[in-house]
Write a protein that holds these residues in place. Structure first.
Motif, PDB file in Angstrom:
ATOM      1  N   LEU A  70      -3.603  -3.825  -0.462  1.00 21.75           N
ATOM      2  CA  LEU A  70      -4.807  -4.438  -0.822  1.00 21.75           C
ATOM      3  C   LEU A  70      -4.472  -5.931  -1.894  1.00 21.75           C
ATOM      4  CD1 LEU A  70      -6.506  -1.076  -2.189  1.00 21.75           C
ATOM      5  CD2 LEU A  70      -7.120  -2.438   0.005  1.00 21.75           C
ATOM      6  N   PHE A  71      -3.562  -5.678  -2.714  1.00 20.33           N
ATOM      7  CA  PHE A  71      -3.076  -6.936  -3.330  1.00 20.33           C
ATOM      8  C   PHE A  71      -2.749  -8.041  -2.570  1.00 20.33           C
ATOM      9  CE2 PHE A  71       0.062  -9.118  -5.543  1.00 20.33           C
ATOM     10  CZ  PHE A  71      -0.736  -9.464  -6.899  1.00 20.33           C
ATOM     11  N   ALA A  72      -1.926  -7.795  -1.483  1.00 17.21           N
ATOM     12  CA  ALA A  72      -1.548  -9.084  -0.246  1.00 17.21           C
ATOM     13  C   ALA A  72      -2.864  -9.561   0.312  1.00 17.21           C
ATOM     14  CB  ALA A  72      -0.691  -8.404   0.791  1.00 17.21           C
ATOM     15  N   ASN A  73      -3.876  -8.803   0.519  1.00 17.93           N
ATOM     16  CA  ASN A  73      -4.947  -9.303   1.076  1.00 17.93           C
ATOM     17  C   ASN A  73      -6.235  -9.473   0.076  1.00 17.93           C
ATOM     18  OD1 ASN A  73      -4.579  -9.021   4.281  1.00 17.93           O
ATOM     19  ND2 ASN A  73      -3.784  -6.982   3.349  1.00 17.93           N
ATOM     20  N   GLN A  74      -5.864  -9.529  -1.306  1.00 18.78           N
ATOM     21  CA  GLN A  74      -6.770 -10.076  -2.128  1.00 18.78           C
ATOM     22  C   GLN A  74      -8.201  -9.209  -2.115  1.00 18.78           C
ATOM     23  OE1 GLN A  74      -7.156 -14.326  -1.620  1.00 18.78           O
ATOM     24  NE2 GLN A  74      -5.347 -14.579  -3.010  1.00 18.78           N
ATOM     25  N   VAL A  75      -8.049  -8.065  -2.060  1.00 19.33           N
ATOM     26  CA  VAL A  75      -9.043  -6.926  -1.943  1.00 19.33           C
ATOM     27  C   VAL A  75      -9.153  -6.427  -3.335  1.00 19.33           C
ATOM     28  CG1 VAL A  75      -9.999  -4.915  -1.218  1.00 19.33           C
ATOM     29  CG2 VAL A  75      -8.753  -6.195   0.490  1.00 19.33           C
ATOM     30  N   LYS A  76     -10.371  -6.910  -3.968  1.00 21.78           N
ATOM     31  CA  LYS A  76     -10.559  -6.524  -5.490  1.00 21.78           C
ATOM     32  C   LYS A  76     -11.217  -5.146  -5.557  1.00 21.78           C
ATOM     33  CE  LYS A  76     -11.033 -11.614  -6.651  1.00 21.78           C
ATOM     34  NZ  LYS A  76     -11.957 -12.475  -7.331  1.00 21.78           N
ATOM     35  N   ILE A  77     -10.029  -4.390  -5.474  1.00 20.91           N
ATOM     36  CA  ILE A  77     -10.696  -2.785  -6.007  1.00 20.91           C
ATOM     37  C   ILE A  77      -9.693  -2.286  -7.290  1.00 20.91           C
ATOM     38  CG2 ILE A  77     -10.844  -0.694  -5.055  1.00 20.91           C
ATOM     39  CD1 ILE A  77     -11.176  -1.533  -2.348  1.00 20.91           C
ATOM     40  N   LYS A  78     -10.411  -1.891  -8.079  1.00 20.62           N
ATOM     41  CA  LYS A  78      -9.456  -1.367  -9.223  1.00 20.62           C
ATOM     42  C   LYS A  78      -8.880  -0.223  -8.750  1.00 20.62           C
ATOM     43  CE  LYS A  78     -12.728  -3.265 -12.460  1.00 20.62           C
ATOM     44  NZ  LYS A  78     -11.790  -4.431 -12.832  1.00 20.62           N
ATOM     45  N   ILE A  79      -7.410   0.099  -9.125  1.00 18.58           N
ATOM     46  CA  ILE A  79      -7.091   1.172  -8.496  1.00 18.58           C
ATOM     47  C   ILE A  79      -6.347   1.896 -10.083  1.00 18.58           C
ATOM     48  CG2 ILE A  79      -5.023   2.151  -7.510  1.00 18.58           C
ATOM     49  CD1 ILE A  79      -5.045  -0.095  -5.709  1.00 18.58           C
ATOM     50  N   VAL A  80      -6.451   3.212 -10.224  1.00 19.25           N
ATOM     51  CA  VAL A  80      -5.994   4.174 -10.991  1.00 19.25           C
ATOM     52  C   VAL A  80      -5.002   5.172 -10.293  1.00 19.25           C
ATOM     53  CG1 VAL A  80      -6.307   5.906 -12.839  1.00 19.25           C
ATOM     54  CG2 VAL A  80      -7.963   4.147 -12.386  1.00 19.25           C
ATOM     55  N   PHE A  81      -3.494   5.255 -10.678  1.00 23.20           N
ATOM     56  CA  PHE A  81      -2.568   5.895 -10.157  1.00 23.20           C
ATOM     57  C   PHE A  81      -2.504   7.455 -10.849  1.00 23.20           C
ATOM     58  CE2 PHE A  81      -0.576   1.904  -8.334  1.00 23.20           C
ATOM     59  CZ  PHE A  81      -0.717   2.427  -6.875  1.00 23.20           C
ATOM     60  N   LEU A  82      -2.572   8.173  -9.813  1.00 25.62           N
ATOM     61  CA  LEU A  82      -2.408   9.927 -10.246  1.00 25.62           C
ATOM     62  C   LEU A  82      -0.929  10.404  -9.832  1.00 25.62           C
ATOM     63  CD1 LEU A  82      -3.868  12.203 -11.643  1.00 25.62           C
ATOM     64  CD2 LEU A  82      -4.924  12.614  -9.166  1.00 25.62           C
ATOM     65  N   SER A  83      -0.189  10.828 -10.664  1.00 27.71           N
ATOM     66  CA  SER A  83       1.105  11.299  -9.846  1.00 27.71           C
ATOM     67  C   SER A  83       1.780  12.288 -11.025  1.00 27.71           C
ATOM     68  CB  SER A  83       1.910   9.926  -9.574  1.00 27.71           C
ATOM     69  OG  SER A  83       3.265  10.503  -9.333  1.00 27.71           O
ATOM     70  N   GLY A  84       2.347  13.162 -10.424  1.00 29.45           N
ATOM     71  CA  GLY A  84       3.183  13.949 -10.923  1.00 29.45           C
ATOM     72  C   GLY A  84       4.817  13.358 -11.476  1.00 29.45           C
ATOM     73  N   HIS A  85       5.038  12.115 -10.993  1.00 32.91           N
ATOM     74  CA  HIS A  85       6.098  11.830 -11.060  1.00 32.91           C
ATOM     75  C   HIS A  85       6.404  11.028 -12.470  1.00 32.91           C
ATOM     76  CE1 HIS A  85       7.704  12.831  -7.159  1.00 32.91           C
ATOM     77  NE2 HIS A  85       6.202  12.749  -6.956  1.00 32.91           N
ATOM     78  N   LYS A  86       7.077  11.254 -13.317  1.00 29.39           N
ATOM     79  CA  LYS A  86       7.386  10.393 -14.563  1.00 29.39           C
ATOM     80  C   LYS A  86       8.636   9.577 -14.338  1.00 29.39           C
ATOM     81  CE  LYS A  86       5.860  14.685 -16.993  1.00 29.39           C
ATOM     82  NZ  LYS A  86       6.286  15.669 -18.148  1.00 29.39           N
TER      83      LYS A  86
END
Length: 249
Positions: A70-86
């Motif tokens: 998305l970043f490479a194609n300049q798609v402006k969508i806000k992303i919030v990451f969710l993960s169990g990895h610290k």
């Protein structure tokens, strides 16, 4: 209502977040669900969204892969990451690709609400209708003008000032201040402070930096003034913010 896409390879988590969190109270509507980054990309072709809440590690295409594309194609969508990895490496890469926040599983109601309340404010500011005010030098493309000012701030945030911003776009400083406020919904000085605080939060995620060093890095000669501004923006002083990060990881 802003459209939200939930992406997670674990059905229980994906289904639970989609159906049992009061998204409508925060101004969001679930546009759909996907179980990996590839499905998310396919979904977005026909159904654009405003925000993606996305797991980082998934089969086929990971959350970072999705964000990178998305970043490479300049798609402006806000992303919030969710993960169990610290893992701090995940955090660093997430920031590179424009992640707005990073939540560690299991999710907490207050944390999820706080993150999306802040994103709602950002989206409201960005969606304000364009002003009919025209710049003095008859710039035909308002977006170009505003983006030049924002780019200047983001590249020079420690020392950014209205006078220099006005010089870049060849306009009167007073007019730039008025124009920027009408076009974006917030003042030039507020935008500079917000940029400084967002950068400071990124630096605080890196334990190698001392708070007084971060204060200088974002343009504050006095650490007390930095701490005061940071708390006004995030509701926590730098030390409390860093402790909260440590507890997450």
């Amino acid at each position: 209502m802003y459209k939200l896409l939930i992406v997670d390879d674990e059905f229980e988590i994906r289904h639970g977040i989609s159906h049992y969190f009061p998204w409508d109270e925060l101004g969001f509507a679930i546009a759909g669900e996907a179980e990996n980054g590839q499905q998310a990309l396919e979904f977005l072709v026909d159904c654009p969204v405003d925000v993606i809440l996305c797991d980082i590690k998934m089969p086929v295409k990971s959350g970072l892969d999705l964000a990178r594309e998305l970043f490479a194609n300049q798609v402006k969508i806000k992303i919030v990451f969710l993960s169990g990895h610290k893992d701090f490496e995940f955090v660093k890469e997430a920031l590179i690709y424009g992640a707005r926040d990073y939540i560690v599983k299991p999710t907490k109601y207050k944390e999820l609400a706080a993150v999306f309340s802040k994103i709602k404010v950002e989206l409201d500011r960005e969606s304000k209708p364009d002003s009919t005010l025209q710049p003095l030098n008859q710039v035909s493309d308002d977006d170009v003008l505003i983006n030049k000012i924002k780019s200047y701030v983001e590249q020079n945030f420690p020392t950014a000032c209205l006078k220099d911003a006005a010089s870049i776009v060849h306009m009167n400083p007073y007019y730039v201040s008025t124009y920027f406020k009408k076009k974006t919904g917030y003042s030039f000085s507020d935008y500079v402070i917000a940029t400084k605080m967002e950068k400071a939060a990124e630096y605080l995620a890196n334990p190698q930096y001392k708070t007084y060093e971060i204060s200088e890095m974002v343009g504050y000669g006095n650490p007390k003034n930095f701490s005061k501004s940071f708390k006004a923006f995030y509701g926590k002083n730098p030390r409390e913010f860093r402790i909260n990060l440590d507890e997450k990881w």
